[in-house]
Design an enzyme around this catalytic site. Structure first.
Site, short mmCIF file in Angstrom:
data_model
loop_
_atom_site.label_atom_id
_atom_site.label_comp_id
_atom_site.label_asym_id
_atom_site.label_seq_id
_atom_site.Cartn_x
_atom_site.Cartn_y
_atom_site.Cartn_z
N GLN A 283 8.71 -4.42 8.49
CA GLN A 283 9.52 -3.99 9.64
C GLN A 283 10.86 -3.36 9.23
O GLN A 283 11.60 -2.92 10.10
CB GLN A 283 9.80 -5.18 10.57
N SER B 60 4.18 -0.90 5.31
CA SER B 60 3.07 -0.42 6.13
C SER B 60 3.44 0.92 6.75
O SER B 60 4.53 1.06 7.31
CB SER B 60 2.77 -1.44 7.22
N GLY B 61 2.52 1.90 6.66
CA GLY B 61 2.82 3.23 7.14
C GLY B 61 3.10 3.31 8.64
O GLY B 61 4.05 3.96 9.07
N ASN C 55 9.27 -9.65 12.81
CA ASN C 55 8.73 -8.65 13.73
C ASN C 55 8.92 -9.01 15.20
O ASN C 55 8.98 -8.15 16.06
CB ASN C 55 7.24 -8.41 13.45
N THR D 20 -11.64 4.47 -3.15
CA THR D 20 -11.16 5.86 -3.06
C THR D 20 -9.98 5.91 -2.09
O THR D 20 -10.03 5.32 -1.01
CB THR D 20 -12.30 6.77 -2.58
N GLY E 268 -0.19 -3.20 5.73
CA GLY E 268 0.74 -4.27 5.37
C GLY E 268 0.03 -5.60 5.15
O GLY E 268 0.39 -6.37 4.25
N CYS F 57 -0.18 -8.56 17.18
CA CYS F 57 -1.42 -8.94 16.50
C CYS F 57 -2.03 -10.19 17.13
O CYS F 57 -3.20 -10.45 16.97
CB CYS F 57 -1.15 -9.19 15.03
#
Ligand code: PLP
Length: 387
Positions: free
Chosen positions: A178, A198-199, A150, A236, A71, A324
């Site tokens: 979120q 974001s995963g 968040n 990649t 993200g 974070c």
């Protein structure tokens, strides 16, 4: 000791179905998707299927999805793309409560020739839209407003803002990291130009994200390199994680609404039990308009970090301020922007529940927390003075 994980806004457990989808792409189908051979081509096709799944979750077209590493990269890409695509525009608008991945990028720009306006919020964390609209300028390159915060879970009126900006030639980006899987995100309805995902916030692995870029939006790559992602992001691809991300989006689309309703019920019970049992416990943020699993509660006259440490002894994982920024004892910029007094800012805890949380876990938190707060308040001279 059993772990009670109530920190789902920091990260989530990877879903078993996601792991199963990923595994073959480590040691069976390990070809490079850019290779000419069929072995690599098969992987490229699978990446495009994942792209379609991510797109479907937000009602976008597959070509509008650019995979990134997270993200934070998506947010940085959006801002840098807008300012590099419109070099004459020197103004950026964002909010005072953004995630550091937006906030610090905009602050960096303001130290390098850009003007930045940071939209304030009220005491419930709601945006001052008049401030936003009053600060639009002819040279505004980008406006970046998060979909949901968040720390407090407060959801912002993105659709209303985008409608207001209609016809103005300003890129609108939203950090929606979120949101999906918790609330509906539909880019055909809410016509943002760019949107970050974001995963690891929706049960996919860490280290994969995506940026939605609406067709026709001028774009300039942040990470330059090969021709991957149609030349929009070099490097990649993180193949297995992208495939896991695709699977997680499928699951979020299918089950998100149901799981969100269940999580909201758990959160409300947690919140009501805590505020019912513990004096001077204050909920931060607009309760009417929040993500289903998030509650941010301040316990006056105690330090959030001390609460976390004691909860940790009982296996309870939560967070104080943003994950974070934990590690620094800086008080939360979000709560400060909301004008919360010192005693509340320092005693805040964010519980963020998700699809794996249970009633029994909520009962356990509610059983343990009052004695933790009591123990800490007994040691607090401020608490004694206040009584
Ligand atoms: N934006 C928001 C609102 C977040 O909550 C987070 C993570 O906490 C990010 C961006 C960063 O995402 P990532 O950890 O994938 O870089």
């Amino acid at each position: 000791m059993k772990i009670i994980y109530a920190d789902n806004n920091a990260t989530t457990k990877v879903d078993k179905e996601v792991v199963d989808a990923m595994l073959p792409y480590f040691s069976d189908f390990y070809g490079n998707p850019s290779s000419m051979h069929t072995f690599g081509g098969r992987v490229a096709r699978r990446i495009n299927e994942a792209r379609a799944s991510v797109a479907e979750m937000i009602n976008a077209e597959p070509e509008e999805i650019v995979f990134t590493s997270c993200g934070s990269e998506s947010n940085n890409t959006a801002i840098m793309s807008a300012i590099n695509s419109f070099p004459d525009k020197k103004h950026i608008i964002t909010t005072r409560v953004e995630h550091p991945a937006v906030k610090s990028r905009v602050e960096h720009c303001t130290r390098n020739g850009y003007r930045g306006d940071f939209v304030p919020v009220d005491n419930l964390g709601r945006l001052d839209l008049d401030y936003l609209y009053d600060h639009l300028a002819d040279d505004t390159a980008i406006i970046s407003v998060m979909w949901a915060n968040n720390e407090t879970g407060v959801i912002f009126p993105i659709e209303e803002i985008v409608d207001h900006l209609k016809g103005k030639k300003i890129i609108f980006h939203t950090d929606a990291v979120q949101a999906p899987g918790k609330v509906i995100v539909d880019v055909k309805k809410v016509k943002v130009d760019m949107l970050s995902l974001s995963g690891h916030k929706l049960h996919a692995p860490k280290g994969v994200g995506a940026l939605y870029v609406r067709k026709g939006t001028r774009f300039s790559p942040f990470l330059m390199g090969g021709h991957q992602e149609g030349g929009r992001r070099g490097g990649t691809e993180n193949v297995a994680s992208i495939i896991g991300f695709g699977k997680a989006c499928e699951l979020a689309l299918k089950y998100g609404a149901k799981e969100g309703a269940k999580t909201a019920k758990l959160r409300d019970r947690l919140e009501n039990s805590i505020t019912g049992q513990i004096k001077n416990a204050v909920i931060n943020g607009d309760r009417e308009n929040r993500l289903p699993g998030t509650t941010n509660i301040s316990f006056e006259y105690v330090e959030g970090e001390s609460i976390l440490l004691l909860m940790n002894e009982y296996g309870i994982c939560a967070s104080s301020g943003s994950a974070c920024t934990s590690g620094s004892l800086e008080p939360s910029h979000v709560l400060r922007a909301m004008g919360a007094p010192y005693t509340l800012v320092h005693g805040s805890i964010r519980f963020s529940l998700g699809k794996y949380n249970t009633d029994e876990e909520v009962d356990y938190i509610v059983e343990v927390l009052p004695s933790i707060i009591e123990r800490l308040r007994k040691m607090s001279p401020f608490w004694h003075d206040s009584q």
